[in-house]
Design a protein around this motif. Structure first.
Motif, PDB file in Angstrom:
ATOM      1  N   TRP B  60      10.583  26.364 -16.716  1.00  9.87           N
ATOM      2  CA  TRP B  60      10.847  25.040 -15.868  1.00  9.87           C
ATOM      3  C   TRP B  60       9.974  24.985 -14.574  1.00  9.87           C
ATOM      4  CZ3 TRP B  60      12.041  20.605 -17.917  1.00  9.87           C
ATOM      5  CH2 TRP B  60      12.924  20.701 -19.177  1.00  9.87           C
ATOM      6  N   ARG B  61       9.893  25.882 -14.097  1.00  5.81           N
ATOM      7  CA  ARG B  61       9.067  25.969 -12.767  1.00  5.81           C
ATOM      8  C   ARG B  61       7.684  25.515 -12.998  1.00  5.81           C
ATOM      9  NH1 ARG B  61       8.125  31.282  -9.279  1.00  5.81           N
ATOM     10  NH2 ARG B  61       6.711  31.793 -10.969  1.00  5.81           N
ATOM     11  N   SER B  62       7.290  26.223 -14.083  1.00 11.98           N
ATOM     12  CA  SER B  62       5.982  25.784 -14.750  1.00 11.98           C
ATOM     13  C   SER B  62       5.723  24.417 -14.892  1.00 11.98           C
ATOM     14  CB  SER B  62       5.338  26.519 -15.678  1.00 11.98           C
ATOM     15  OG  SER B  62       4.251  26.369 -16.037  1.00 11.98           O
ATOM     16  N   MET B  77      16.582  21.363 -10.742  1.00  9.86           N
ATOM     17  CA  MET B  77      16.507  22.144 -11.763  1.00  9.86           C
ATOM     18  C   MET B  77      17.084  23.637 -11.732  1.00  9.86           C
ATOM     19  SD  MET B  77      16.133  21.795 -15.049  1.00  9.86           S
ATOM     20  CE  MET B  77      14.831  20.834 -15.772  1.00  9.86           C
ATOM     21  N   LYS B  78      16.749  24.256 -10.804  1.00  9.68           N
ATOM     22  CA  LYS B  78      17.162  25.549 -10.719  1.00  9.68           C
ATOM     23  C   LYS B  78      18.640  25.380 -10.564  1.00  9.68           C
ATOM     24  CE  LYS B  78      14.698  26.821  -6.967  1.00  9.68           C
ATOM     25  NZ  LYS B  78      14.259  27.494  -5.623  1.00  9.68           N
ATOM     26  N   VAL B 209      17.870  22.031 -22.495  1.00  5.29           N
ATOM     27  CA  VAL B 209      16.970  21.278 -22.084  1.00  5.29           C
ATOM     28  C   VAL B 209      18.273  20.110 -21.533  1.00  5.29           C
ATOM     29  CG1 VAL B 209      14.763  20.702 -22.479  1.00  5.29           C
ATOM     30  CG2 VAL B 209      16.619  20.378 -24.011  1.00  5.29           C
ATOM     31  N   PRO B 210      17.892  19.752 -20.156  1.00  5.33           N
ATOM     32  CA  PRO B 210      18.861  18.714 -19.682  1.00  5.33           C
ATOM     33  C   PRO B 210      18.769  17.384 -20.584  1.00  5.33           C
ATOM     34  CG  PRO B 210      17.532  19.459 -17.832  1.00  5.33           C
ATOM     35  CD  PRO B 210      17.172  20.069 -19.003  1.00  5.33           C
TER      36      PRO B 210
ATOM     37  N   TRP C  48       9.484  20.503 -28.386  1.00  7.52           N
ATOM     38  CA  TRP C  48       8.802  19.486 -28.567  1.00  7.52           C
ATOM     39  C   TRP C  48       9.679  18.604 -27.601  1.00  7.52           C
ATOM     40  CZ3 TRP C  48      12.244  15.336 -30.517  1.00  7.52           C
ATOM     41  CH2 TRP C  48      11.380  14.169 -30.832  1.00  7.52           C
ATOM     42  N   ALA C  49      10.815  18.512 -27.143  1.00  3.86           N
ATOM     43  CA  ALA C  49      11.402  17.813 -26.024  1.00  3.86           C
ATOM     44  C   ALA C  49      10.710  17.842 -24.877  1.00  3.86           C
ATOM     45  CB  ALA C  49      12.745  18.055 -25.965  1.00  3.86           C
ATOM     46  N   ILE C  50      10.250  19.192 -24.372  1.00  9.09           N
ATOM     47  CA  ILE C  50       9.494  19.550 -23.087  1.00  9.09           C
ATOM     48  C   ILE C  50       8.296  18.713 -23.158  1.00  9.09           C
ATOM     49  CG2 ILE C  50       8.635  21.142 -21.661  1.00  9.09           C
ATOM     50  CD1 ILE C  50      10.678  23.166 -22.396  1.00  9.09           C
TER      51      ILE C  50
END
Lengths: 350, 281, 266
Positions: B60-62, B77-78, B209-210, C48-50
């Motif tokens: 997620w950082r990326s 996000m963290k 994932v959120p 895919w979601a990302i």
């Protein structure tokens, strides 16, 4: 006696030390152990010299924890000795495991060689393939094993579902499918009922007759009496006696018991006792029974017999043979220190 | 094996209740102590989930390096991921697996003999574990926060609700884990079912994932499933992604599902007892 | 040569024996296969979601990342099908079941590896294969016989890396006296980090999964080689060597563990 034989199994100064980390409980103990590395050593086998010739049937006896299983495991290549040497048919077992496995068959009483979820037949077939036993020879072998062990009825059964006795029979078959020259039997009759024990014993007797070298570890002393000529007694990792079975019995079990069934009730036990001052004379459960216990060095069976005959009429008579059990019990109890087949150390009076 | 009777609905005399409570407390403490014995196993398990959290954080950082997405910037996000991680460590796979294994091996027969309600017993045990699980997870989360440059404090508007939500995670997770453990009575296989269950639940709980990142239909589905309360709800309340009535509703949903699952489990238990097969040997 | 063939044949026999034993539980097989497809599938859904929100991660686009992911799934599938036995080591070694293996005339390490066939392996392979196929048809490369051959070689090597590392980490059973393979499992989780382009990770992590436990050679580097992407592709060509290294290391540590084996437990 017989021509000098090939030494098949040899150990020189065989030693096995188990190292246990000395760590406190919980995570603190584990962490501390990372820094302060303390161990406690347990010497399971403390220097054993063995020489077993081809075709011998040797009993390997000792109290629990004496190092019997450990020795067998080193002989079969399962454990690596801490020091000392071991040779089986010219090979060092733990260095040449695969080669050694071809010449050796092992039965562990408490563990199985079989594939747990497969029918016995398939386990044997897998072993056959691993050993490279050819078809016709394999069939012949199966028939042979069937005739002594009743293997046939076990073949379709899954190993998991076998009773202890059945499993032992199957394990014996599995260990011997490749007709090894050397067989180690570690507690093969443990937990078995008498009919299965008989089967196993007759099977081993057959093995010995065929010239297989057998090392038998057991607590069941009846196994030994029936199967072995030579006994090695081990205690606390050391050999305490190594020699002829009969010699051990003759040398160390001096007590004999003769029991008599008499025609009439005996009134005068004392008269017989007077004739045999060195012996213990007792009435049995009823007046018709008499037992005489004596040191056979001090007194002969004939003397006992004549003493009893002089005072009573004998209907039936029985002499108890000295049992290896007595010797071993004495060794376990520390009462006896046995020399290696030579003049025994002084026997304590019991 | 005769079926065990479901405890009668009538209230018990006070001393029996006291005895029961004491028994539960004892079970909780014993569970904790047994966990200490298997500490290495548990800690490696924690390490495994820490690695998973680590990969999420880096990923997620990326992803967010070029700017915020769906209302999430990197600090938020963290926070989200770390709270989701801690929430996910409660009633861990350790308890999960242990319970299902007992059912599968037939040890449940032993448990049935004990004079305590099976469900409450498992609840007490999980309670015993959760103390340790929560402690370790928070410690790991703090280390991770350090590595990644700190984590923001909870959103001031919703932190009260956050606390309630966090507390509700335990009974909710217990319900889900326990109900799927009971499925063993019917499916016998556990490993495959568990793996599938964990994957599905993890997705719909927002731990991967959120939920905003998921397509519409999945988001709708997750609103009706109990799983969002396991990670997404407390995590969003902490990071400031849920406000006002939506926040209160979400927490209420957590509570309702906890209760529903509890009663569902009781119903399944009654059904399972009727069907009970105890392994031989 | 005949010896090698014989060893392989016996290995197949061992695998077959286990399959026969477990096919009894037919329902299990389907559950496990479907579960595998589901589990891996959800991972793809996640990706895919990302990617719905962002076009690239560190220069890698969706199908590139799917390629990396597909390699992991296939490597996992192959290792689960052919060498799942490594995961039984904790039980075998610490409950005294290794003894039986040591007195059979067949290498113990092969007996251990071949003792189990994971039923989810087929599911993994099917899904991984599908993903691989899909990815290769979408990525930005020119396909020719050479590249195809390279891909096949690298896929097999990737599996070799996984098998080697599975064996290596499960050897902890010789040192940790627990019947649970938790250490190996935690290292497996470390390996899961290799599902993504490792450029997203910090230096420590990258070194850990490249040099210490080369999980990155299971997925990232081979993918880079197939895609001819960046400097990583040269390392990717080393994958077969790394596979051999991992396997050798696993066997060596296994042998060392054997020499310390104490045969306790009943």
């Amino acid at each position: 006696m017989h021509a000098p034989q090939v030494t098949l199994i040899q150990t020189v100064g065989l030693r096995k030390v188990f190292r246990k980390p000395d760590k406190g409980p919980g995570i603190r103990g584990s962490l501390r152990h990372l820094v302060q590395r303390k161990f406690s050593d347990h010497v399971a086998v403390a220097g054993i010299d063995l020489n077993i010739a081809e075709g011998e049937a040797v009993a390997y006896v000792g109290p629990n924890g004496a190092g019997k299983s450990t020795t067998v495991k080193m002989l079969s290549g399962i454990l690596v000795p801490t020091s000392g040497q071991v040779f089986v048919d010219g090979l060092v077992p733990h260095r040449a495991r695969v080669e050694n496995a071809r010449r050796v068959g092992v039965v562990f009483g408490q563990r199985t060689q079989l594939w747990w979820d497969l029918p016995v037949r398939e386990s044997l077939e897998l072993l056959r393939d691993m050993h490279g036993v050819k078809g016709p020879r394999y069939q012949a072998r199966l028939e042979q094993l069937d005739s002594v062990l009743g293997l046939g009825e076990l073949l379709p059964k899954t190993a998991r579902k076998l009773s202890l006795g059945q499993r032992m029979r199957a394990d014996l078959a599995a260990a011997l499918i490749h007709e090894p020259r050397v067989v180690y039997l570690d507690e093969p009759t443990i937990g078995l009922d008498i009919s299965v024990k008989d089967r196993v014993r007759s099977f081993v007797r057959q093995l010995v007759a065929d010239g297989t070298t057998v090392l038998l570890t057991t607590h069941d002393l009846a196994d030994i009496e029936e199967l072995c000529q030579r006994i090695v007694i081990i205690d606390a990792g050391r050999v305490v006696y190594d020699g002829d079975l009969q010699t051990v019995k003759d040398l160390h079990v001096r007590e004999r018991t003769m029991s008599f069934e008499l025609a009439e009730a005996l009134t005068g036990v004392d008269r017989i006792a007077e004739r045999l001052p060195a012996a213990q004379v007792q009435l049995g459960s009823n007046d018709h029974e008499l037992t005489v216990t004596f040191d056979r060095i001090a007194l002969g069976a004939r003397e006992v017999l004549s003493a009893v005959l002089a005072e009573a009429e004998i209907v039936d008579m029985h002499i108890d043979e000295p049992a290896i059990e007595t010797v071993v019990r004495k060794v376990y109890a520390g009462e006896l220190r046995v020399g290696a087949g030579n003049a025994p150390a002084a026997e304590s009076t019991s | 094996m005769t079926s065990a009777t479901v405890p009668a609905a009538a209230p018990l005399p006070a001393d029996t209740r006291m005895r029961r409570l004491r028994a539960y407390r004892r079970m909780a403490r014993t569970a904790l102590r047994s966990l200490m014995a298997y500490q290495t196993s548990f800690l490696f398990g924690m390490l495994a989930s820490a690695f998973a959290a680590l990969s999420m954080l880096y990923l997620w950082r990326s992803v967010l390096s070029s700017g915020s997405r769906h209302g999430f910037d990197w600090p938020q996000m963290k926070a989200y991921l770390l709270v989701a991680f801690v929430a996910g460590s409660l009633v861990s796979s350790y308890t999960d697996y242990r319970m299902a294994n007992r059912i599968r091996q037939g040890d449940v027969a032993l448990d049935l003999v004990r004079p305590v309600d099976y469900q409450w017993g498992r609840f007490a045990e999980s309670l015993g574990f959760v103390v340790y699980e929560a402690g370790t997870a928070v410690a790991v989360a703090l280390v991770a926060a350090l590595i990644f440059g700190g984590v923001p404090l909870p959103d001031p508007h919703t932190w009260g609700l956050f606390v309630v939500s966090a507390l509700l995670v335990f009974p909710l997770r217990f319900g889900i884990v326990y109900v799927s453990g009971l499925l063993v009575f019917w499916t016998q296989n556990y490993v495959g079912v568990q793996a599938a269950r964990i994957a599905l639940i993890t997705l719909f709980s927002g731990a991967l994932v959120p939920l905003v990142f998921l397509p519409e239909w999945m988001r709708v589905a997750s609103a009706y499933l109990p799983f969002a309360g396991m990670a997404s709800t407390p995590a969003l309340l902490y990071s400031g992604g849920l406000h006002g009535s939506a926040a209160t509703t979400a927490v209420a949903v957590q509570g309702v599902w906890s209760v529903v699952l509890w009663w569902l489990a009781r119903a399944m238990w009654a059904g399972a007892c009727r069907k009970l097969t105890v392994h031989g040997g | 040569m005949a010896e090698l063939r014989r060893k392989l044949w016996l290995y197949r026999r061992l695998l077959g024996a286990h399959v026969r034993a477990t096919l009894e539980y037919e329902a299990d097989f389907w559950i496990m296969s479907l579960s595998a497809v589901l589990v891996q599938g959800i991972g793809v859904v996640f990706l895919w979601a990302i990617f719905r929100s962002i076009p690239r991660i560190n220069g890698w686009q969706f199908w590139d990342v799917v390629l990396i992911y597909a390699l992991v799934v296939v490597a996992e599938g192959l290792s689960v099908l052919f060498a799942q036995g490594a995961w039984t080591m904790a039980v075998t070694v610490n409950l005294g079941q290794l003894d039986a293996l040591l007195v059979r005339p067949y290498p113990p390490v092969l007996q251990v590896l071949g003792s189990q066939v994971g039923m989810n392996g087929l599911g993994n392979l099917v899904l991984g294969g599908a993903l691989l196929f899909a990815a290769t048809s979408h990525v930005d490369v020119v396909w020719n016989a050479g590249r195809l051959a390279l891909t096949v070689l690298l896929v097999i090597s990737a599996a070799g890396v996984k098998v080697g590392l599975n064996l290596l980490t499960n050897c902890a059973a010789f040192w940790l006296r627990s019947p649970y393979s938790m250490f190996a499992f935690s290292m497996h989780s470390l390996g899961e980090l290799a599902r993504f382009p490792i450029t997203i990770y910090g230096l420590v992590v990258r070194i850990a999964i490249t040099a210490v436990l080369p999980y990155a050679f299971m997925s990232y580097f081979p993918a880079a080689a197939v895609l001819s992407a960046g400097t990583a592709r040269w390392l990717g060509l080393l994958t077969p060597a790394v596979a051999v290294y991992c396997l050798w290391l696993g066997v060596a540590v296994f042998r060392h563990g054997l020499s310390r084996y104490e045969s306790s437990g009943n």
